[in-house]
Design a protein around this motif. Sequence first.
Motif, PDB file in Angstrom:
ATOM      1  N   THR A   1       1.082  -1.165   0.284  1.00 35.63           N
ATOM      2  CA  THR A   1      -0.153  -0.104  -0.101  1.00 35.63           C
ATOM      3  C   THR A   1       0.896   1.252  -0.094  1.00 35.63           C
ATOM      4  O   THR A   1       1.970   1.231   0.647  1.00 35.63           O
ATOM      5  CB  THR A   1      -0.989  -0.173   1.157  1.00 35.63           C
ATOM      6  N   HIS A   2       0.549   2.417  -0.891  1.00 33.61           N
ATOM      7  CA  HIS A   2       1.146   3.629  -0.911  1.00 33.61           C
ATOM      8  C   HIS A   2       2.218   3.402  -1.936  1.00 33.61           C
ATOM      9  O   HIS A   2       2.688   4.316  -2.392  1.00 33.61           O
ATOM     10  CB  HIS A   2       1.486   4.216   0.471  1.00 33.61           C
TER      11      HIS A   2
ATOM     12  N   THR B   1      -3.300   1.030  -3.513  1.00 29.45           N
ATOM     13  CA  THR B   1      -4.420   1.428  -2.309  1.00 29.45           C
ATOM     14  C   THR B   1      -4.817   0.247  -2.041  1.00 29.45           C
ATOM     15  O   THR B   1      -5.121  -0.766  -2.869  1.00 29.45           O
ATOM     16  CB  THR B   1      -5.395   2.478  -2.935  1.00 29.45           C
TER      17      THR B   1
END
Lengths: 368, 127
Positions: A337-338, A355
Amino acid sequence: MIVKSPLHDIHEKLGAKFTEFSGFKMPIYYSSIKNEHITVRKKVGLFDVSHMSNIWIFGEDAEKLISLSTIEDASKIKNEMSQYTAILREDGTIIDDIIFMHLNDKYMMIPNAGMSEKITQWLRNIAKENNLAVNVNDVSRDYTILAIQGPESRNTLQKLTDTDLNKIGFFGCSYIEIAGRECIISHTGYTGELGFELQINNKEHPESLFNKIILEGNEYNIIPIGLGARDTLRLEKSFLLAGNEFKGGRTPLEALLNWAINWDHDFIGKESLIKQKEIGNYERLTNLICLENGIPRNGCEVQKDGLKVGIVTSGTLSPCLNKGIAMAYIKPEYRETHNVLDIIIRGKKIKAKVTKPPFVKKDWAILK
Amino acid sequence: MVKEIRDDLKYTDSHEWIKVEEEKVIIGITDHAQSELTDIVFAELPVIGKEIKKGDELCVVESVKSVSEINSPISGKIINVNEKLEDNPEIINKKPYDEGWLVEIKIANIKEINDLLEPEEYKKLIE
């Protein structure tokens, strides 16, 4: 041959634009995809999804057949409950994702559009090989399927039935009388909103039921919804589309359906999944949201520092977020994530961030 | 609904309009085209200064579900692009003949203008 929905004439009168989808001529939109999309998130919309398949499974060994041929243990699914699951090949790849409904002594299975013959044959072969006492009947052309979706869907439908719809819980299903017609109702959908799906035998005049729902929903601003918004609505919720996310052979582990696998029963493809899990290093479906202007589409390559790390299977502009969103199969080491990756759109690198699903959270319309 | 066709413009059978000024043309998509596409959500425009041949890809217009390539009806050099479309591509839907224009091209070969459709011809095409 192109098959038309039993409701085709109604769609024409409503001014629908049509598209061909898995051998069916269905409305892609009536007014505009964006308008239809936002109406389902905020109010209520009515979909004709008769292109989906219907298979009755019944007989002494019906439960056994479903357990053996899907990643779900059907004995765990109580009467008047439905379940989302998948049918696998021996190698663990998904043939189709389906919903089945437990209706007293019978099961109705809903495979995707154009899959009825293939799935019927597949199930019959499994029944034969395992000596199961079961009937598998393809009744896809006997049924119209309507989906009524959106925060006002229950209020709309409640006007047409004496059954208290609050008593049908999430994924519940049952026979019901709607506007004097016998239907099968399920508290299910493909939009992530409150919603119901109705199976109506074509003898029960589904065309007048469609019109009645539109009429009764008028006070809640109901509109008919085409397949265009159906696709953008499901993508914002990270729901899978068989033709995109399973194409080329993907397992439920790759497609992030781990939650739907019941490991405590034997099913076709189980051994392959166990092996894949042990080896571990497989691509997984990943949500990407664009940080720059651009709309990812099916087939766009995903890169990190110029190296290919994955491929987009579904992409669109999110009508709720007004940003490009995509689902892509990404190598495990790049999908934290990110993490920022590049999606290649017509030769240009468009930055996108990994995401968590879904893109659009529950109650988006209320919180907005 | 009847789609607007303007008398002072020329057209193509792929639904672009062309406004011919002395040495340049302004290009956009017709009212009919925008209504067929609906909900234009993205426009990718060419770089100013680029030389383009008739039939080459000029820009890309995307609706929610579809990607449409617009090929140049004329050869020449890109001298201006409608930068407003970057943030507000929906102007193409709202004002296809005015604020929704796409690019300006300096004409390389004036004879190509003769190949374009007159309003009457375009009207017949979309009827």
